[in-house]
Write an enzyme that holds these catalytic residues in place. Structure first.
Site, PDB file in Angstrom:
ATOM      1  N   LYS A   1     -13.294  21.451  19.251  1.00 44.24           N
ATOM      2  CA  LYS A   1     -13.293  22.048  18.026  1.00 44.24           C
ATOM      3  C   LYS A   1     -14.907  22.352  17.911  1.00 44.24           C
ATOM      4  CE  LYS A   1     -11.158  19.161  15.748  1.00 44.24           C
ATOM      5  NZ  LYS A   1     -10.407  18.422  17.185  1.00 44.24           N
TER       6      LYS A   1
ATOM      7  N   PRO B   1     -11.489  16.817  11.931  1.00 43.96           N
ATOM      8  CA  PRO B   1     -11.362  15.935  12.912  1.00 43.96           C
ATOM      9  C   PRO B   1      -9.871  15.857  13.809  1.00 43.96           C
ATOM     10  CG  PRO B   1     -11.250  14.689  10.924  1.00 43.96           C
ATOM     11  CD  PRO B   1     -11.562  16.078  10.721  1.00 43.96           C
TER      12      PRO B   1
ATOM     13  N   LEU C   1       4.733 -20.813 -21.933  1.00 49.85           N
ATOM     14  CA  LEU C   1       5.575 -21.972 -22.029  1.00 49.85           C
ATOM     15  C   LEU C   1       6.120 -22.135 -23.427  1.00 49.85           C
ATOM     16  CD1 LEU C   1       3.110 -24.437 -20.040  1.00 49.85           C
ATOM     17  CD2 LEU C   1       5.512 -23.772 -19.230  1.00 49.85           C
TER      18      LEU C   1
ATOM     19  N   SER D   1      10.731 -16.304 -20.528  1.00 42.58           N
ATOM     20  CA  SER D   1      10.720 -15.541 -19.475  1.00 42.58           C
ATOM     21  C   SER D   1       9.798 -15.988 -18.197  1.00 42.58           C
ATOM     22  CB  SER D   1      10.350 -14.104 -19.866  1.00 42.58           C
ATOM     23  OG  SER D   1       9.197 -14.022 -20.559  1.00 42.58           O
TER      24      SER D   1
END
Lengths: 301, 645
Positions: free
Chosen positions: B40, B112, B471, B544
């Site tokens: 190329k 490339p 907590l 949670s």
């Protein structure tokens, strides 16, 4: 102060090259394509405006690097077009203190006339710069250091820079949105993909992006657009006593080239025939094979 | 002072047809692709030489560089300007270089060929109007040849010229040429790409590049330069329906300007428009510009414009403006054919970010089909799309977007996929399923009578789920109540969802096993998300403890989710013990109590972390409020939000 008229070259200087180009519409007419409603400069302008607006939409704190040269003046003009009259981010001049007096005069005048939010940042003394670089490159690298200082001081996450692909081979490899490391460095080997005008605009914390709105322009495009839009220029670009500057940097490392072009039209004619590279007058490009690339990897423009 | 001023600002020449440097010549962008080492860069170097486009001194510099490295003269050094490339002898990135043929200005994009650098090949090729696919006559069609061929199709490039290089290595044999020519034609035709020419050349020696030589006397077709001359610049977009993706809304002065680039079609002042996906209707009042404004006339595809509308309505970046009767579809579900560039393969269930036009939205991959390596001859399908592979995916979007199938509009029919802030892939929109949502078939959700922006305008905030985790005793409820008061006093609509409060009613069937805790979180998240979708700010205060449960809640609430870790040292929490739980747990009468059993998993990536042992309640409330303002939930006035500035 003396004022020159951009049009002073006059119509008599239209070069022969144009006569050749005028045969193009005929070739096009054979195909099925309609006449384009935008010319080449319109397309360049629209693309640059798109890029500037993307940068403004996606980054938090932008600045435009104003080197006072022809390219960054075009860029400021484009920013004013993109944002309807006034650039909504500061114009940052990283000042080596060694520019030509004409450049400082230009800066002081047009920062006011264009209503710019001008920020001038000094560069550190030469001793602070990598001593293994060749002399001119070392001098130019001061600017990189000054840029790093400015980045730290203001916390910009995007810097708009007026580099072009046709200027220099390493710049041809650039992305439009080009990420820089924490130290401002450019990782050539790991550039992210960029296509369809979708840009990578999420620099990691503390890093920044370079935005290149005129990457796709050529030197001739810049002059043709400057003329069309009547953008003021620094007179050093026009020939005096057989010489003119094609590119303006620090006084001590920039040399004029032989030229008789005393108007933008004449510059365009000259460019049409020349094979001399634009940065031929820039000493730092010619010291060693890879000096310029080393500068860019370290964060130079 | 010494400078040059324009003669007069008003003298704006409106045509550039007389530019002496020929900038009005048609410009075509051409990418050169193919397998690594098939030549190329050599072809590019040779083309520049043959067309007299090399800068002065460059040839000499190349000779010097080659000599210094003890190598024979290499054309490819011209483009492989970077040190790293010269050392390895392959093109890493894409480079653009210009030259002129008889009738065209050509921008050559050298991409490339090495598989490692496919992202750079795509970056280069995506900008091209046409392509040259180069094949080594000795090696023939290789995997990168096939892969690049496939990608040209995916990138929408239809003009492809094939060059069979290094003919000198096969003694310029016509048979070998025909063999390769047949194989590549078959591959490309299968993809719907017909080569415009197939040319035998030797880039090193120059045969077939700019002239026919006797060595390829049997070849009757065009040379490479002639083939490039025949490629057309792409410009059919003006004929399609109007698509103007909104980049931003500016309010620099008393005008409210909607800015964007016309991707297809045309517009003028007075046009009736529809803003998608919401479907709102307005009329274009003016087309604004600078220095001359407003502009008259019609403006076509490619222009970056700014328009004002005849009415004030909510419009934001990412919306697409179209003409009534020819709008894109609004959808939450898209099928796309994509190429993948990220190291980690794309799998079903992956969370991704989609960019289409100027819209960005979170999305998840619902299904993957036809995932193959386009470089291989056999199409072995896989369930994930690996790096440099292609496939078809179904995507479910977090919010509705406007889109077109790519056959109808190439610009609004393509998308890119981002992972961790970096473009990871892209492709074509195959189909757009209007309004389809992932709900069971016999459930028909009833939409609210109010639009979200009507509520936002009243509350001065968008809907959100503020998830306070931490907590027991860390101060979640205290902070939640203070925040509720703060948001309410600024006119907002906050609603407190306390974990314990909901356990007393809605969730009274649930205990504290991991499964029950997960279900508890899911219900909280669903209720909170429903409130957020309707413009309220749901403040959830729940221990949670599980990261997975909180992640599930985030998936439900999606972009509305703001996680706040209310952190205080365990001893401080226990000493506070506002509900007496720590005491009971220590006494053994409260099994699975998170404070004691130490099974709380701290967030690793939450929006905000607040240590309540060192900050006052007011201070902590300020911090949450600030975070909400910074992340787009709170705003002072609707117009400010719309202005993006």
């Amino acid at each position: 102060m003396h004022l020159l008229d951009n049009e002073s070259g006059g119509p008599g200087l239209r070069p022969a090259a144009f006569t050749k180009a005028s045969s193009v519409p005929k070739i096009l007419a054979d195909g099925a394509l309609p006449a384009p409603s935008m010319d080449h400069l319109d397309e360049l302008e629209a693309q640059s405006i798109y890029i500037l607006r993307e940068a403004f939409a996606r980054l938090k704190k932008l600045a435009l690097l104003w080197s006072l040269g022809k390219d960054s003046n075009v860029m400021i003009w484009l920013a004013r077009k993109a944002f309807f009259g006034r650039a909504p981010f500061p114009a940052l001049h990283v000042d080596t203190g060694k520019k030509f007096p004409e450049m400082y005069a230009f800066r002081d005048r047009f920062s006011k006339e264009w209503d710019l939010d001008l920020k001038v940042e000094p560069c550190p003394p030469i001793d602070a710069v990598d001593p293994t670089l060749p002399p001119a490159a070392r001098s130019a690298a001061r600017k990189t250091e000054g840029l790093k200082w400015a980045l730290t001081k203001y916390g910009f996450d995007g810097l708009i820079a007026g580099i072009r692909r046709d200027e220099e081979a390493t710049r041809a490899k650039e992305r439009v949105f080009s990420p820089r490391g924490l130290e401002g460095g450019w990782d050539v080997r790991d550039q992210p993909p960029e296509f369809w005008d979708q840009f990578n605009a999420s620099p990691p914390q503390g890093a920044h992006l370079r935005i290149h709105p005129i990457l796709h322009w050529t030197e001739a495009d810049i002059w043709a657009y400057t003329k069309r839009e009547n953008i003021p220029i620094i007179p050093l670009y026009l020939a005096k006593d057989g010489k003119r500057y094609r590119s303006l940097g620090d006084q001590d490392i920039t040399n004029p080239v032989a030229s008789t072009a005393s108007s933008i039209d004449e510059i365009l004619t000259e460019l049409d025939g020349t094979k001399v590279p634009e940065r031929a007058g820039r000493a730092l490009d010619h010291e060693t094979e890879d000096a310029f690339e080393r500068l860019r990897v370290a964060g130079y423009l | 002072m010494n400078m040059i001023l324009p003669a007069s600002i008003s003298a704006m020449p409106n045509g550039t047809t007389s530019m002496p440097n020929g900038t009005t010549r048609p410009q075509v962008r051409i990418v050169i692709v193919g397998h690594v080492d098939h030549g190329k860069s050599t072809l590019v170097g040779r083309l520049l030489h043959e067309t007299g486009s090399l800068p002065e001194g460059k040839l000499e510099m190349l000779r010097e560089v080659s000599a210094r490295r003890g190598m024979p003269f290499e054309w490819s050094f011209l483009l492989d300007a970077l040190q790293t490339e010269r050392d390895q002898g392959i093109t890493i990135d894409t480079t653009q270089i210009r030259f002129r043929t008889r009738s065209r200005d050509v921008v050559l994009i050298d991409a490339p060929g090495h598989a490692e650098f496919l992202r750079n090949m795509i970056t280069g090729a995506s900008q091209a109007d046409g392509a040259v696919l180069i094949i080594d006559a000795l090696e023939g069609v290789r995997d990168q040849t096939r892969r690049h061929g496939y990608l040209l199709h995916l990138l929408g490039i239809k003009q492809v010229a094939i060059v069979v290089n290094k003919m000198d290595r096969v003694d310029f044999g016509a048979d070998r040429f025909r063999e390769i020519s047949d194989e590549i034609s078959a591959h490309l035709t299968g993809l719907g790409v017909t080569p415009t020419a197939i040319i035998p050349i030797s880039a090193r020696d120059g045969d077939g590049v700019a002239e026919h030589t006797s060595r390829i006397g049997w070849y009757r077709g065009p040379t490479v330069v002639e083939a490039l001359d025949a490629l057309e610049p792409a410009r059919p977009l003006e004929q399609l329906a109007l698509r103007l993706p909104v980049q931003a809304i500016y309010k620099f002065d008393d005008r409210r300007i909607v800015a964007g680039r016309i991707e297809s079609g045309r517009l003028s002042a007075g046009d009736e428009i529809v803003i998608m996906p919401a479907g709102k209707i307005a009329k274009i009042k003016t087309v604004e510009s600078w220095p001359v404004t407003p502009l008259a006339g019609s403006h076509g595809a490619g222009r970056s414009v700014g328009i004002t509308l005849d009415r004030e309505l909510f419009i934001e970046r990412g919306d697409i403006i179209a003409h009534a009767g020819a709008t894109p579809r609004d959808t939450r579900r898209i099928r796309a054919r994509i190429f993948w560039l990220h190291d980690k393969p794309l799998s079903k269930g992956d969370q991704i970010l989609i960019r289409l036009g100027t819209r960005e939205t979170r999305a998840s991959v619902v299904a993957i089909e036809k995932a193959v390596d386009p470089g291989e001859l056999s199409n072995e399908e896989t369930t994930a799309i690996a790096r440099n592979h292609v496939g078809e995916i179904d995507i479910s979007l977090a919010q509705p977007i406007a889109a077109d199938p790519y056959q109808e509009n190439p610009r609004t029919g393509r998308l890119v996929i981002e992972v961790n802030g970096r473009i990871a892939g892209g492709g074509l929109v195959l189909s757009v399923d209007a309004g389809q949502r992932a709900v069971p078939i016999d459930i028909v959700p009833v939409e609210s009578a109010l639009r979200p922006e009507e509520r936002s305008a009243r509350y001065h905030h968008n809907g959100a789920v503020i998830w306070l985790t931490g907590l027991p005793g860390s101060g979640k409820s205290t902070l939640a109540r203070a925040l509720e008061r703060r948001l309410f006093s600024r006119g907002g609509s906050p609603i407190l969802l306390d974990g314990d409060t909901l356990r007393a009613g809605l969730n009274n069937d649930l205990g504290f096993s991991p499964q029950d805790r997960s279900e508890n979180i899911r219900r909280l998240a669903e209720v909170a998300t429903h409130l957020a979708r309707n413009g309220h700010i749901a403040i959830v205060a729940a221990v949670s403890p599980s990261i997975a449960d909180r992640a599930a809640a985030r998936r439900i609430a999606d972009t509305a989710f703001r996680e706040v870790h209310v952190a205080a040292p365990a001893e401080v929490c226990e000493s506070r013990d506002p509900k007496g739980h720590y005491a009971k747990a220590r006494a053994g009468s409260l099994p699975s109590f998170t404070g004691i059993t130490n099974d709380y998993q701290s967030p690793t990536a939450c929006e905000l972390k607040i240590d309540t042992s060192t900050r006052s309640v007011a201070d902590a409330t300020d911090a949450v409020e600030k975070m909400l303002a910074e992340t787009g939930i709170l705003f002072d006035e609707l117009t400010d939000l719309a202005a993006n500035i």
